[in-house]
Design a protein around this motif. Structure first.
Motif, PDB file in Angstrom:
ATOM      1  N   LYS A 152      -1.154 -10.610  10.971  1.00  0.00           N
ATOM      2  CA  LYS A 152      -1.698  -9.928   9.682  1.00  0.00           C
ATOM      3  C   LYS A 152      -0.819  -9.950   8.347  1.00  0.00           C
ATOM      4  O   LYS A 152      -0.709  -8.945   7.622  1.00  0.00           O
ATOM      5  N   GLU A 153      -0.116 -11.065   8.168  1.00  0.00           N
ATOM      6  CA  GLU A 153       0.795 -11.122   6.972  1.00  0.00           C
ATOM      7  C   GLU A 153       1.691  -9.669   6.630  1.00  0.00           C
ATOM      8  O   GLU A 153       2.313  -9.381   7.361  1.00  0.00           O
ATOM      9  N   THR A 154       1.063  -9.095   5.561  1.00  0.00           N
ATOM     10  CA  THR A 154       1.914  -7.791   5.209  1.00  0.00           C
ATOM     11  C   THR A 154       1.365  -6.639   6.262  1.00  0.00           C
ATOM     12  O   THR A 154       1.826  -5.660   5.846  1.00  0.00           O
ATOM     13  N   GLY A 155       0.789  -6.810   7.234  1.00  0.00           N
ATOM     14  CA  GLY A 155       0.118  -5.869   8.014  1.00  0.00           C
ATOM     15  C   GLY A 155       1.350  -4.908   8.508  1.00  0.00           C
ATOM     16  O   GLY A 155       1.344  -3.603   8.535  1.00  0.00           O
ATOM     17  N   TYR A 156       2.467  -5.559   8.830  1.00  0.00           N
ATOM     18  CA  TYR A 156       3.508  -4.778   9.306  1.00  0.00           C
ATOM     19  C   TYR A 156       4.339  -3.754   8.382  1.00  0.00           C
ATOM     20  O   TYR A 156       4.692  -2.574   8.656  1.00  0.00           O
ATOM     21  N   VAL A 157       4.356  -4.348   7.068  1.00  0.00           N
ATOM     22  CA  VAL A 157       4.836  -3.643   5.999  1.00  0.00           C
ATOM     23  C   VAL A 157       3.905  -2.411   5.760  1.00  0.00           C
ATOM     24  O   VAL A 157       4.414  -1.285   5.775  1.00  0.00           O
ATOM     25  N   GLU A 158       2.682  -2.798   5.631  1.00  0.00           N
ATOM     26  CA  GLU A 158       1.523  -1.557   5.701  1.00  0.00           C
ATOM     27  C   GLU A 158       1.902  -0.460   6.794  1.00  0.00           C
ATOM     28  O   GLU A 158       2.046   0.730   6.467  1.00  0.00           O
ATOM     29  N   GLN A 159       2.140  -0.891   8.007  1.00  0.00           N
ATOM     30  CA  GLN A 159       2.278   0.086   9.078  1.00  0.00           C
ATOM     31  C   GLN A 159       3.484   1.048   8.909  1.00  0.00           C
ATOM     32  O   GLN A 159       3.488   1.999   9.088  1.00  0.00           O
ATOM     33  N   ALA A 160       4.628   0.133   8.519  1.00  0.00           N
ATOM     34  CA  ALA A 160       5.785   0.900   8.181  1.00  0.00           C
ATOM     35  C   ALA A 160       5.509   2.027   7.205  1.00  0.00           C
ATOM     36  O   ALA A 160       5.843   2.970   7.362  1.00  0.00           O
ATOM     37  N   PHE A 161       4.857   1.894   6.026  1.00  0.00           N
ATOM     38  CA  PHE A 161       4.514   2.676   5.016  1.00  0.00           C
ATOM     39  C   PHE A 161       3.902   3.781   5.516  1.00  0.00           C
ATOM     40  O   PHE A 161       4.019   5.075   5.097  1.00  0.00           O
ATOM     41  N   ARG A 181      -6.335  -0.232  -1.392  1.00  0.00           N
ATOM     42  CA  ARG A 181      -6.814   0.438  -0.279  1.00  0.00           C
ATOM     43  C   ARG A 181      -6.226   1.499   0.208  1.00  0.00           C
ATOM     44  O   ARG A 181      -6.262   2.226   1.328  1.00  0.00           O
ATOM     45  N   GLY A 182      -5.288   2.275  -0.854  1.00  0.00           N
ATOM     46  CA  GLY A 182      -4.751   3.696  -0.297  1.00  0.00           C
ATOM     47  C   GLY A 182      -3.791   3.719   0.773  1.00  0.00           C
ATOM     48  O   GLY A 182      -3.189   4.774   1.404  1.00  0.00           O
ATOM     49  N   VAL A 183      -3.120   2.422   0.837  1.00  0.00           N
ATOM     50  CA  VAL A 183      -1.746   2.592   1.726  1.00  0.00           C
ATOM     51  C   VAL A 183      -0.645   3.257   0.992  1.00  0.00           C
ATOM     52  O   VAL A 183      -0.495   2.907  -0.235  1.00  0.00           O
ATOM     53  N   PRO A 184      -0.066   3.995   1.519  1.00  0.00           N
ATOM     54  CA  PRO A 184       0.974   4.983   0.875  1.00  0.00           C
ATOM     55  C   PRO A 184       2.219   4.217   0.314  1.00  0.00           C
ATOM     56  O   PRO A 184       3.036   3.814   1.072  1.00  0.00           O
ATOM     57  N   ILE A 185       2.350   4.041  -1.004  1.00  0.00           N
ATOM     58  CA  ILE A 185       3.433   3.419  -1.511  1.00  0.00           C
ATOM     59  C   ILE A 185       3.565   4.077  -3.034  1.00  0.00           C
ATOM     60  O   ILE A 185       2.564   4.454  -3.777  1.00  0.00           O
ATOM     61  N   ASP A 186       4.824   4.510  -3.359  1.00  0.00           N
ATOM     62  CA  ASP A 186       5.045   5.037  -4.778  1.00  0.00           C
ATOM     63  C   ASP A 186       5.999   4.001  -5.770  1.00  0.00           C
ATOM     64  O   ASP A 186       5.983   4.411  -6.962  1.00  0.00           O
ATOM     65  N   GLY A 187       6.630   3.080  -5.124  1.00  0.00           N
ATOM     66  CA  GLY A 187       7.646   2.508  -6.033  1.00  0.00           C
ATOM     67  C   GLY A 187       7.827   1.141  -5.485  1.00  0.00           C
ATOM     68  O   GLY A 187       7.845   0.544  -4.338  1.00  0.00           O
TER      69      GLY A 187
END
Ligand code: XIL
Length: 371
Positions: A192-201, A240-246
């Motif tokens: 899932k490419e950046t899927g693990y990054v998304e999960q961590a966020f 997609r509303g994945v939580p990230i601020d910066g």
């Protein structure tokens, strides 16, 4: 002794008193003008006066060195642990957490009214041996990572205002790097490419909803394949509303050239997504001779690069923090990282004396934004 004898004498007295009051008032006003127009004397004063965060990466074992501690508290309004919140310190033993050194950084910051930035929850470096050599399944790694993010962030909730949730997930081509968390064997999202990054966020937001969540990366400061991939990833997250601020731009500079326009444009496209940018690991490594000395010419070129980095950030209201990776050349990772060929990368020399880069940074931080 003179007695008041005539109306004329009275007039003289009141004129003299008025004059004294005038002088007194004039003195007061002058003092106020001097106080308010005095140029900031430290980076911290300068940053405070324009609402910026100015910060350095720190090592708590050095707080006992008076010059280190005094300089840090005087010059910066934020700190970030250079190493002591990494896995090899916090997770030295499997199954337990060691927050002692991280807590020292938080206590120092608290005592001196400074903010704390956290670094870092997910990275493929600086792991303890037990993890690096483990044969955990994706399901076990997923549980381990969720537990790590949750426990560390909850421990520091309300004390660490922003976190590098994921550090350096991309390679120079903009591809997701092979890593224990991605695909070796990964946490179950290897396809899932950046899927693990998304999960961590997502785990991070759930752990501490108040903390600002950053993706931190090196080598993606200018416009290149890596910064394009960072941009594409965080744009997708925002949509997609994945939580990230910066986004944290590390800014380890090792060549004496700097493309200010490219960095300015990169910061502009990131902040246009509604993200903050922090400059997170600024240093400018110089070639050094056998005694570790840099040339005077290079110190001037270095100062100019610091100037342009600070300008690129301050031009954009969404770029809210500038952090150097250490602050004295006495303690900088560059010497060991470059195997002794480079050094002198920071603002103060080994005796804590300001270098040209410091003076330039003071000037630039003191200047009004958007000149
Ligand atoms: C470095 C530290 O400065 C060293 O003390 C440590 O041995 C290795 O890590 N990018 C990062 C930082 O995100 O965590 C790295 O810090 C430097 C590169």
């Amino acid at each position: 002794m003179k007695f008041l004898a005539s109306p004329n004498d009275c007039g003289e007295l009141s004129a003299a008193m008025n004059c004294q009051i005038c002088l007194h008032l004039a003195g007061r006003i002058l003092t106020l003008i001097v106080l308010f127009s005095a140029a900031p004397q430290t980076l911290r004063e300068a940053a405070n006066s324009t609402g910026m965060l100015v910060s350095a990466a720190v090592r708590p074992d050095l707080f006992s060195e008076p010059a280190y501690a005094e300089t840090l508290a005087r010059e910066f309004n934020m700190v970030e642990p250079e190493d002591v919140l990494k896995w090899w310190v916090v997770r030295r033993q499997p199954g337990s957490f060691d927050f002692r050194q991280g807590d020292e950084v938080v206590a120092f910051a608290h005592a001196h009214g400074m903010k704390v930035r956290g670094h870092c929850l997910v990275w493929d470096h600086d792991h303890p041996q037990w993890l690096a050599q483990s044969h955990l399944t994706p399901a076990q790694l997923s549980d381990l990572l969720q537990e790590h993010i949750t426990t560390v962030m909850k421990h520091y909730a309300g004390q660490v205002f922003a976190w590098d949730v994921v550090n350096e997930a991309l390679d120079e081509k903009g591809q997701v790097k092979d890593s224990i968390w991605y695909n070796r064997p990964g946490i179950g999202l290897a396809e899932k490419e950046t899927g693990y990054v998304e999960q961590a966020f997502r785990w991070a937001r759930a752990a501490d909803p108040q903390a600002l969540l950053f993706y931190n990366e090196g080598g993606g400061e200018v416009l290149n394949r890596k910064s394009d991939a960072i941009y594409a990833m965080v744009k997708d997250f925002k949509h997609r509303g994945v939580p990230i601020d910066g986004v944290g731009l590390q800014m380890h500079i090792s060549q004496l050239d700097f493309d200010e326009a490219a960095v300015t444009n990169n910061i502009a496209r990131l902040t246009a997504l509604g993200l903050q940018v922090h400059i997170t690991e600024l240093d400018v490594a110089l070639p050094t001779n056998s005694t570790g000395q840099a040339q005077n010419d290079d110190l001037q070129k270095q100062a100019d690069i610091y100037r342009r980095v600070v300008r690129a950030c301050r031009q954009n209201p969404g770029c809210t923090a500038i952090q150097t990776w250490g602050f004295t050349d006495k303690y900088s990772w560059i010497v060991s990282h470059s195997h002794g060929t480079q050094g002198g990368a920071l603002l103060l020399d080994r005796a804590y004396k300001p270098k040209p880069a410091y003076n330039v940074m003071l000037q630039e931080l003191s200047a009004p934004r958007n000149r």
